[in-house]
Design a protein around this motif. Structure first.
Motif, mmCIF file in Angstrom:
data_model
loop_
_atom_site.group_PDB
_atom_site.id
_atom_site.type_symbol
_atom_site.label_atom_id
_atom_site.label_comp_id
_atom_site.label_asym_id
_atom_site.label_seq_id
_atom_site.Cartn_x
_atom_site.Cartn_y
_atom_site.Cartn_z
ATOM 1 N N GLU A 29 -16.794 16.244 -25.955
ATOM 2 C CA GLU A 29 -16.614 15.197 -24.946
ATOM 3 C C GLU A 29 -16.741 13.797 -25.555
ATOM 4 N N ILE A 30 -17.790 13.564 -26.312
ATOM 5 C CA ILE A 30 -18.055 12.225 -26.875
ATOM 6 C C ILE A 30 -17.040 11.856 -27.943
ATOM 7 N N ILE A 31 -16.795 12.760 -28.867
ATOM 8 C CA ILE A 31 -15.857 12.479 -29.961
ATOM 9 C C ILE A 31 -14.430 12.480 -29.442
ATOM 10 N N GLY A 32 -14.157 13.278 -28.420
ATOM 11 C CA GLY A 32 -12.826 13.304 -27.835
ATOM 12 C C GLY A 32 -12.395 11.935 -27.346
ATOM 13 N N LYS A 33 -13.350 11.112 -26.937
ATOM 14 C CA LYS A 33 -13.050 9.757 -26.459
ATOM 15 C C LYS A 33 -12.666 8.820 -27.605
ATOM 16 N N LEU A 34 -12.993 9.215 -28.838
ATOM 17 C CA LEU A 34 -12.658 8.383 -30.008
ATOM 18 C C LEU A 34 -11.240 8.633 -30.517
ATOM 19 N N LYS A 35 -10.644 9.730 -30.048
ATOM 20 C CA LYS A 35 -9.298 10.101 -30.518
ATOM 21 C C LYS A 35 -8.280 9.014 -30.263
#
Length: 154
Positions: free
Chosen positions: A148-154
């Motif tokens: 969830e958290i890293i997915g927002k950095l994509k």
């Protein structure tokens, strides 16, 4: 609900093999383990020290619902970006001894990857004690937070 993080624990062995596929590029998943700001978010803990390098060390602190502080720390023995981290893990003030953790990051496609973890405990009994805790649910929740958290950095 099926857990996306898979744990293989063979009877009579003192280790676990944990695998999880992520809908993330390998570079971003690796950052989740290498950058203090990101570690703090998905682990929901305070990073007191994180030296993401060979012969580096780390120390984290978390507070339980009663306000008690718990620290865990270790030494990083190998650090190869986007490939592998080998480290020890020790939780202070618990009966659990030091464990060895090998994290291998595997690129599947440009946008997906797999984390393979091999965790070795001091004994079969110690490993079995950990498995009596809500370990599988906890690590699955942590991996869900990474996604969830890293997915927002994509």
């Amino acid at each position: 609900m099926e857990l996306k993080t898979k744990i293989n624990a063979e009877d009579g062995k003192q280790d676990l093999v944990i695998t999880r596929e992520f809908d993330l590029p390998i570079e971003l998943l690796f950052k989740a383990y290498a950058e203090a700001e990101i570690v703090e978010q998905w682990m929901e803990t305070k990073v007191l020290k994180l030296e993401s390098k060979k012969h580096g060390s780390y120390q984290y602190e978390t507070t339980d619902p009663k306000g008690n502080k718990h620290r865990f720390s270790g030494v990083i023995h190998e650090f190869i970006p986007k490939q592998r981290i080998i480290k020890t893990f020790e939780m202070e003030g618990t009966p659990f001894g030091v464990q060895l953790e090998v994290y291998e990051f595997e690129k599947l496609t440009e946008d997906t990857c797999k984390l393979n973890m091999h965790v070795v405990y001091e004994s079969v009994a110690q490993r079995d004690q950990v498995l009596q805790l809500p370990f599988a649910q906890g690590i699955n929740m942590a991996h869900n937070r990474i996604q969830e958290i890293i997915g927002k950095l994509k």
